[in-house]
Design a protein around this motif. Sequence first.
Motif, PDB file in Angstrom:
ATOM      1  N   GLU A  27       0.829  -1.200   0.000  1.00  0.00           N
ATOM      2  CA  GLU A  27       0.000   0.000   0.000  1.00  0.00           C
ATOM      3  C   GLU A  27       0.868   1.257   0.000  1.00  0.00           C
ATOM      4  OE1 GLU A  27      -4.122   1.020  -0.112  1.00  0.00           O
ATOM      5  OE2 GLU A  27      -3.093  -0.876  -0.332  1.00  0.00           O
ATOM      6  N   LYS A  28       0.594   2.145  -0.921  1.00  0.00           N
ATOM      7  CA  LYS A  28       1.282   3.433  -1.021  1.00  0.00           C
ATOM      8  C   LYS A  28       0.210   4.518  -1.084  1.00  0.00           C
ATOM      9  CE  LYS A  28       5.495   1.726  -2.122  1.00  0.00           C
ATOM     10  NZ  LYS A  28       5.594   0.540  -1.328  1.00  0.00           N
ATOM     11  N   ALA A  29       0.582   5.717  -0.744  1.00  0.00           N
ATOM     12  CA  ALA A  29      -0.377   6.825  -0.792  1.00  0.00           C
ATOM     13  C   ALA A  29      -0.876   7.064  -2.213  1.00  0.00           C
ATOM     14  CB  ALA A  29       0.253   8.095  -0.240  1.00  0.00           C
ATOM     15  N   THR A  30       0.004   6.869  -3.185  1.00  0.00           N
ATOM     16  CA  THR A  30      -0.363   7.139  -4.574  1.00  0.00           C
ATOM     17  C   THR A  30      -0.739   5.892  -5.365  1.00  0.00           C
ATOM     18  OG1 THR A  30       1.954   6.998  -5.227  1.00  0.00           O
ATOM     19  CG2 THR A  30       1.096   9.191  -4.689  1.00  0.00           C
ATOM     20  N   PHE A  31      -0.595   4.719  -4.758  1.00  0.00           N
ATOM     21  CA  PHE A  31      -0.932   3.482  -5.468  1.00  0.00           C
ATOM     22  C   PHE A  31      -1.462   2.455  -4.476  1.00  0.00           C
ATOM     23  CE2 PHE A  31      -0.129  -0.494  -7.777  1.00  0.00           C
ATOM     24  CZ  PHE A  31      -0.736  -0.191  -8.982  1.00  0.00           C
ATOM     25  N   THR A  32      -2.775   2.362  -4.430  1.00  0.00           N
ATOM     26  CA  THR A  32      -3.429   1.454  -3.495  1.00  0.00           C
ATOM     27  C   THR A  32      -3.746   0.123  -4.174  1.00  0.00           C
ATOM     28  OG1 THR A  32      -5.636   2.204  -4.096  1.00  0.00           O
ATOM     29  CG2 THR A  32      -4.502   3.430  -2.324  1.00  0.00           C
ATOM     30  N   PHE A  33      -4.185  -0.829  -3.371  1.00  0.00           N
ATOM     31  CA  PHE A  33      -4.597  -2.118  -3.925  1.00  0.00           C
ATOM     32  C   PHE A  33      -5.767  -1.923  -4.884  1.00  0.00           C
ATOM     33  CE2 PHE A  33      -6.687  -6.283  -3.891  1.00  0.00           C
ATOM     34  CZ  PHE A  33      -5.598  -7.084  -4.216  1.00  0.00           C
ATOM     35  N   GLU A  34      -6.630  -0.965  -4.563  1.00  0.00           N
ATOM     36  CA  GLU A  34      -7.758  -0.682  -5.455  1.00  0.00           C
ATOM     37  C   GLU A  34      -7.276  -0.172  -6.806  1.00  0.00           C
ATOM     38  OE1 GLU A  34     -11.990   1.710  -5.625  1.00  0.00           O
ATOM     39  OE2 GLU A  34     -10.777   1.826  -3.815  1.00  0.00           O
ATOM     40  N   HIS A  35      -6.269   0.713  -6.818  1.00  0.00           N
ATOM     41  CA  HIS A  35      -5.695   1.181  -8.091  1.00  0.00           C
ATOM     42  C   HIS A  35      -5.158  -0.009  -8.892  1.00  0.00           C
ATOM     43  CE1 HIS A  35      -5.109   5.232  -6.032  1.00  0.00           C
ATOM     44  NE2 HIS A  35      -5.881   5.482  -7.070  1.00  0.00           N
ATOM     45  N   PHE A  36      -4.447  -0.874  -8.194  1.00  0.00           N
ATOM     46  CA  PHE A  36      -3.863  -2.061  -8.820  1.00  0.00           C
ATOM     47  C   PHE A  36      -4.940  -2.924  -9.480  1.00  0.00           C
ATOM     48  CE2 PHE A  36      -2.931  -6.618  -7.824  1.00  0.00           C
ATOM     49  CZ  PHE A  36      -1.963  -6.837  -8.777  1.00  0.00           C
ATOM     50  N   THR A  37      -5.999  -3.237  -8.721  1.00  0.00           N
ATOM     51  CA  THR A  37      -7.051  -4.095  -9.282  1.00  0.00           C
ATOM     52  C   THR A  37      -7.846  -3.383 -10.370  1.00  0.00           C
ATOM     53  OG1 THR A  37      -8.557  -3.516  -7.479  1.00  0.00           O
ATOM     54  CG2 THR A  37      -7.257  -5.548  -7.233  1.00  0.00           C
ATOM     55  N   ASN A  38      -7.990  -2.063 -10.265  1.00  0.00           N
ATOM     56  CA  ASN A  38      -8.686  -1.311 -11.316  1.00  0.00           C
ATOM     57  C   ASN A  38      -7.929  -1.376 -12.635  1.00  0.00           C
ATOM     58  OD1 ASN A  38     -10.817  -0.569  -9.694  1.00  0.00           O
ATOM     59  ND2 ASN A  38     -10.026   1.471  -9.247  1.00  0.00           N
ATOM     60  N   ILE A  39      -6.618  -1.265 -12.580  1.00  0.00           N
ATOM     61  CA  ILE A  39      -5.808  -1.351 -13.804  1.00  0.00           C
ATOM     62  C   ILE A  39      -5.972  -2.721 -14.446  1.00  0.00           C
ATOM     63  CG2 ILE A  39      -3.424  -1.456 -14.672  1.00  0.00           C
ATOM     64  CD1 ILE A  39      -2.780   0.772 -12.582  1.00  0.00           C
ATOM     65  N   MET A  40      -5.911  -3.768 -13.630  1.00  0.00           N
ATOM     66  CA  MET A  40      -6.054  -5.119 -14.170  1.00  0.00           C
ATOM     67  C   MET A  40      -7.463  -5.348 -14.737  1.00  0.00           C
ATOM     68  SD  MET A  40      -3.780  -7.532 -11.677  1.00  0.00           S
ATOM     69  CE  MET A  40      -3.672  -8.826 -12.920  1.00  0.00           C
ATOM     70  N   THR A  41      -8.472  -4.904 -14.004  1.00  0.00           N
ATOM     71  CA  THR A  41      -9.860  -5.087 -14.452  1.00  0.00           C
ATOM     72  C   THR A  41     -10.114  -4.357 -15.761  1.00  0.00           C
ATOM     73  OG1 THR A  41     -10.606  -5.353 -12.178  1.00  0.00           O
ATOM     74  CG2 THR A  41     -12.277  -4.769 -13.803  1.00  0.00           C
ATOM     75  N   LYS A  42      -9.636  -3.119 -15.861  1.00  0.00           N
ATOM     76  CA  LYS A  42      -9.820  -2.361 -17.101  1.00  0.00           C
ATOM     77  C   LYS A  42      -9.132  -3.058 -18.270  1.00  0.00           C
ATOM     78  CE  LYS A  42      -8.994   2.062 -19.413  1.00  0.00           C
ATOM     79  NZ  LYS A  42      -8.765   1.392 -20.671  1.00  0.00           N
ATOM     80  N   ALA A  43      -7.938  -3.547 -18.058  1.00  0.00           N
ATOM     81  CA  ALA A  43      -7.207  -4.238 -19.132  1.00  0.00           C
ATOM     82  C   ALA A  43      -7.973  -5.485 -19.576  1.00  0.00           C
ATOM     83  CB  ALA A  43      -5.806  -4.603 -18.666  1.00  0.00           C
ATOM     84  N   TYR A  44      -8.461  -6.276 -18.628  1.00  0.00           N
ATOM     85  CA  TYR A  44      -9.215  -7.480 -18.992  1.00  0.00           C
ATOM     86  C   TYR A  44     -10.533  -7.126 -19.673  1.00  0.00           C
ATOM     87  CZ  TYR A  44      -5.878 -10.289 -16.407  1.00  0.00           C
ATOM     88  OH  TYR A  44      -4.731 -10.893 -15.978  1.00  0.00           O
ATOM     89  N   ASN A  45     -11.195  -6.071 -19.228  1.00  0.00           N
ATOM     90  CA  ASN A  45     -12.433  -5.636 -19.885  1.00  0.00           C
ATOM     91  C   ASN A  45     -12.164  -5.173 -21.307  1.00  0.00           C
ATOM     92  OD1 ASN A  45     -13.968  -6.225 -17.634  1.00  0.00           O
ATOM     93  ND2 ASN A  45     -14.031  -4.111 -16.894  1.00  0.00           N
ATOM     94  N   ASP A  46     -11.052  -4.451 -21.503  1.00  0.00           N
ATOM     95  CA  ASP A  46     -10.693  -4.018 -22.856  1.00  0.00           C
ATOM     96  C   ASP A  46     -10.414  -5.220 -23.754  1.00  0.00           C
ATOM     97  OD1 ASP A  46     -10.999  -1.371 -22.141  1.00  0.00           O
ATOM     98  OD2 ASP A  46      -8.842  -0.956 -21.978  1.00  0.00           O
ATOM     99  N   LEU A  47      -9.691  -6.195 -23.241  1.00  0.00           N
ATOM    100  CA  LEU A  47      -9.414  -7.396 -24.035  1.00  0.00           C
ATOM    101  C   LEU A  47     -10.703  -8.116 -24.401  1.00  0.00           C
ATOM    102  CD1 LEU A  47      -6.239  -8.689 -22.178  1.00  0.00           C
ATOM    103  CD2 LEU A  47      -6.348  -7.730 -24.496  1.00  0.00           C
ATOM    104  N   GLN A  48     -11.614  -8.217 -23.457  1.00  0.00           N
ATOM    105  CA  GLN A  48     -12.920  -8.840 -23.722  1.00  0.00           C
ATOM    106  C   GLN A  48     -13.653  -8.087 -24.823  1.00  0.00           C
ATOM    107  OE1 GLN A  48     -14.534 -11.509 -21.996  1.00  0.00           O
ATOM    108  NE2 GLN A  48     -16.222 -11.313 -23.417  1.00  0.00           N
ATOM    109  N   ARG A  49     -13.708  -6.758 -24.684  1.00  0.00           N
ATOM    110  CA  ARG A  49     -14.433  -5.925 -25.648  1.00  0.00           C
ATOM    111  C   ARG A  49     -13.845  -6.041 -27.050  1.00  0.00           C
ATOM    112  NH1 ARG A  49     -14.665  -1.551 -22.844  1.00  0.00           N
ATOM    113  NH2 ARG A  49     -12.728  -0.600 -23.507  1.00  0.00           N
ATOM    114  N   PHE A  50     -12.530  -6.240 -27.138  1.00  0.00           N
ATOM    115  CA  PHE A  50     -11.886  -6.300 -28.447  1.00  0.00           C
ATOM    116  C   PHE A  50     -11.606  -7.728 -28.900  1.00  0.00           C
ATOM    117  CE2 PHE A  50     -10.782  -1.963 -26.970  1.00  0.00           C
ATOM    118  CZ  PHE A  50     -11.533  -1.290 -27.914  1.00  0.00           C
TER     119      PHE A  50
END
Length: 166
Positions: free
Chosen positions: A106-129
Amino acid sequence: PLNYIIRDTEIPNPGAVYVTENETLVQNASLVGPNFDKDNSRVYGILKQLILEGPAWSFIIPQIDRAAHGRLTWLALRAHYEGESFMTKQKEEAYAALDAVHYKGEKATFTFEHFTNIMTKAYNDLQRFGEPVLETKKVRDLLSKITDPKLDAAKQTIWITVGYKV
């Protein structure tokens, strides 16, 4: 509703069966005449307002702009943003994001939520394309990208839990 202006087919399929009355109306509405002209201009105004200050505006040729043609604006945007080169670029960006992201704690500028959001967005983009990723692969990726020693016990539990076997 204005969504008949941006429907996929130009000419209605006379044998098509539609699920709802709204779908029937949208798919069979005429793309010519005074009502179409008025609605088409309204759609153009909406689209122009949404894209004028952004990169999408460059894909609207002057002839479409002068004609204030909503349907042609929509088709030009779809041709670009659903075209093969754009989709390939988006998939490459999604894979690059997955390669680059790691959770080291956990960092002030990079939380676990940020981490999972990046992964989720990438997987959603792959699904969409058109490149869906198996759920078990997503779990493996998630666990392998977490390097915070404080989460080792939680990771180990997931690795050995039958419901999460990967």
